[in-house]
Design a protein around this motif. Structure first.
Motif, PDB file in Angstrom:
ATOM      1  N   GLY A 255       1.004  -0.801  -0.260  1.00 29.29           N
ATOM      2  CA  GLY A 255       0.130   0.114  -0.102  1.00 29.29           C
ATOM      3  C   GLY A 255       0.340   1.169   0.022  1.00 29.29           C
ATOM      4  O   GLY A 255       0.580   2.049  -0.438  1.00 29.29           O
TER       5      GLY A 255
ATOM      6  N   GLU B  24       0.346  -1.782  10.340  1.00 34.50           N
ATOM      7  CA  GLU B  24      -1.220  -1.075  10.358  1.00 34.50           C
ATOM      8  C   GLU B  24      -1.928   0.133  10.956  1.00 34.50           C
ATOM      9  O   GLU B  24      -2.874   1.002  10.950  1.00 34.50           O
ATOM     10  N   GLU B  25      -1.288   0.313  11.876  1.00 33.16           N
ATOM     11  CA  GLU B  25      -1.518   1.440  13.233  1.00 33.16           C
ATOM     12  C   GLU B  25      -1.069   2.562  11.854  1.00 33.16           C
ATOM     13  O   GLU B  25      -1.589   3.469  12.097  1.00 33.16           O
ATOM     14  N   ALA B  26      -0.371   3.325  11.584  1.00 26.93           N
ATOM     15  CA  ALA B  26       0.053   3.768  10.528  1.00 26.93           C
ATOM     16  C   ALA B  26      -1.040   3.297   8.749  1.00 26.93           C
ATOM     17  O   ALA B  26      -0.541   4.615   7.564  1.00 26.93           O
ATOM     18  N   GLY B  27      -1.908   2.882   8.556  1.00 32.86           N
ATOM     19  CA  GLY B  27      -2.718   2.510   7.969  1.00 32.86           C
ATOM     20  C   GLY B  27      -2.227   1.687   6.722  1.00 32.86           C
ATOM     21  O   GLY B  27      -3.444   1.405   5.615  1.00 32.86           O
ATOM     22  N   TYR B  28      -0.984   0.626   6.913  1.00 37.42           N
ATOM     23  CA  TYR B  28      -0.645  -0.450   5.625  1.00 37.42           C
ATOM     24  C   TYR B  28      -0.842  -1.600   5.906  1.00 37.42           C
ATOM     25  O   TYR B  28      -0.905  -2.334   7.746  1.00 37.42           O
ATOM     26  N   ASP B  29      -0.065  -2.306   5.332  1.00 37.17           N
ATOM     27  CA  ASP B  29      -0.430  -4.120   5.792  1.00 37.17           C
ATOM     28  C   ASP B  29       0.584  -4.619   5.869  1.00 37.17           C
ATOM     29  O   ASP B  29       1.823  -4.608   4.428  1.00 37.17           O
TER      30      ASP B  29
ATOM     31  N   GLU C 247       5.254   4.733  13.125  1.00 36.98           N
ATOM     32  CA  GLU C 247       4.684   4.196  14.128  1.00 36.98           C
ATOM     33  C   GLU C 247       5.903   3.767  13.936  1.00 36.98           C
ATOM     34  O   GLU C 247       5.933   2.827  15.205  1.00 36.98           O
TER      35      GLU C 247
ATOM     36  N   PHE D 205       4.811   7.957   7.451  1.00 43.14           N
ATOM     37  CA  PHE D 205       4.135   7.575   7.843  1.00 43.14           C
ATOM     38  C   PHE D 205       4.140   6.595   8.810  1.00 43.14           C
ATOM     39  O   PHE D 205       4.176   5.969   9.820  1.00 43.14           O
TER      40      PHE D 205
ATOM     41  N   VAL E 121      10.149   2.353  -1.371  1.00 38.46           N
ATOM     42  CA  VAL E 121       8.702   2.335  -1.177  1.00 38.46           C
ATOM     43  C   VAL E 121       8.463   1.370  -2.527  1.00 38.46           C
ATOM     44  O   VAL E 121       7.721   0.637  -2.844  1.00 38.46           O
ATOM     45  N   GLU E 122       9.292   1.578  -3.776  1.00 36.88           N
ATOM     46  CA  GLU E 122       9.893   0.905  -4.837  1.00 36.88           C
ATOM     47  C   GLU E 122       9.404  -0.620  -4.540  1.00 36.88           C
ATOM     48  O   GLU E 122       8.029  -1.051  -5.330  1.00 36.88           O
TER      49      GLU E 122
ATOM     50  N   ALA F 125       3.114   4.200  -1.462  1.00 35.68           N
ATOM     51  CA  ALA F 125       3.093   4.935  -2.943  1.00 35.68           C
ATOM     52  C   ALA F 125       3.956   6.071  -3.459  1.00 35.68           C
ATOM     53  O   ALA F 125       4.085   6.694  -4.067  1.00 35.68           O
ATOM     54  N   CYS F 126       4.532   6.572  -1.781  1.00 39.45           N
ATOM     55  CA  CYS F 126       5.253   8.073  -2.497  1.00 39.45           C
ATOM     56  C   CYS F 126       6.443   7.728  -0.410  1.00 39.45           C
ATOM     57  O   CYS F 126       6.386   7.073   0.084  1.00 39.45           O
TER      58      CYS F 126
ATOM     59  N   HIS G 222       5.306   9.855   1.273  1.00 41.58           N
ATOM     60  CA  HIS G 222       4.343  10.711   2.654  1.00 41.58           C
ATOM     61  C   HIS G 222       3.938   9.235   3.422  1.00 41.58           C
ATOM     62  O   HIS G 222       4.096   9.021   4.426  1.00 41.58           O
ATOM     63  N   CYS G 223       4.094   7.918   2.066  1.00 40.42           N
ATOM     64  CA  CYS G 223       3.457   7.161   3.158  1.00 40.42           C
ATOM     65  C   CYS G 223       4.346   6.176   3.432  1.00 40.42           C
ATOM     66  O   CYS G 223       4.458   5.567   4.929  1.00 40.42           O
TER      67      CYS G 223
END
Lengths: 153, 71
Positions: free
Chosen positions: B10, B60-65, B23, B19, B37-38, B12-13, B15-16
């Motif tokens: 998940g 997951e707290e950051a929003g990713y898996d 965490e 995040f 990221v790539e 992509a950039c 900023h991801c």
């Protein structure tokens, strides 16, 4: 929003991102369908050197939905030439953990029906506005997708 | 000191990456976090063995898996 040629460039780019994010956030439907309403199948986005194709855009919808950002797009300047647009905007975002503002220099190419085909972006994070964030993009649900289909169709 | 590579989906950039880094850096014992990221990977350097469950919770707290355990 139907066509870049028929729209004010500033309004076009604001409507595109606001509508796309709003549709993602107010629906729990298949994100691939939403991505496909706003992007061509061969879309390529390069943000700060990171390449995103359709699959990565779809994968990126999961954290977007989980973090539930609200925000507004402040378009400072936009110029269009045929199917291409250059825009300078700031995305003001607040999610469940943070508030931030991202200044974006955007160059993109869109189809006649308003879907994104190519985009290159340079971004930088700037201090978030003290007054927080404006409208909730999830509430911006009045606009149809670029291809004219209704949300969640 | 150990360094392990985890697969995360998940991102992509930049900023991801930020995040996710924020965490994971909160975990006790973590001394460095390097996101690619790539490749969709995160290299975590720590001065203790991290349980996969705590790394997963941070991601997951950051929003990713977390899709791959540490190697």
């Amino acid at each position: 929003m139907r066509s870049l040629n028929a729209s004010d460039p500033k309004q076009f780019i604001a409507d595109f991102f606001t509508s796309y994010m709003g549709e993602l956030l107010r629906s729990d439907g298949d994100p691939a369908l939403i991505v496909d309403r706003y992007h061509t199948p061969d879309v390529v986005q390069i943000a700060d050197g990171h390449r995103m194709d359709r699959d990565k855009l779809i994968a990126h919808t999961r954290p977007v939905r989980k973090n539930r950002p609200s925000g507004r797009l402040e378009v400072h300047e936009a110029l269009a030439d045929g199917d291409r647009i250059a825009a300078h905007y700031t995305l003001h975002v607040r999610d469940r953990k943070r508030a931030l503002a991202v200044e974006v220099y955007f160059f993109g190419q869109f189809t006649p029906d308003g879907r994104m085909r190519r985009a290159k972006m340079l971004t930088r994070t700037i201090p978030a506005a003290r007054d927080g964030v404006g409208v909730d993009v999830a509430a911006e649900n009045g606009r149809p997708a670029p291809d004219g289909r209704e949300a969640g169709a | 000191m150990t360094a392990k590579t985890y697969a995360v989906s998940g991102m992509a950039c930049g900023h991801c990456a930020g995040f996710v880094t924020d965490e994971i850096e909160r975990l006790a014992g973590v001394t460095a976090v390097a996101v690619d990221v790539e490749a969709g990977t995160v290299i975590i350097t720590s001065d203790r063995d991290l349980a996969v469950a705590e790394v997963r919770a941070a991601v997951e707290e950051a929003g990713y898996d977390l899709v791959g355990p540490g190697r």
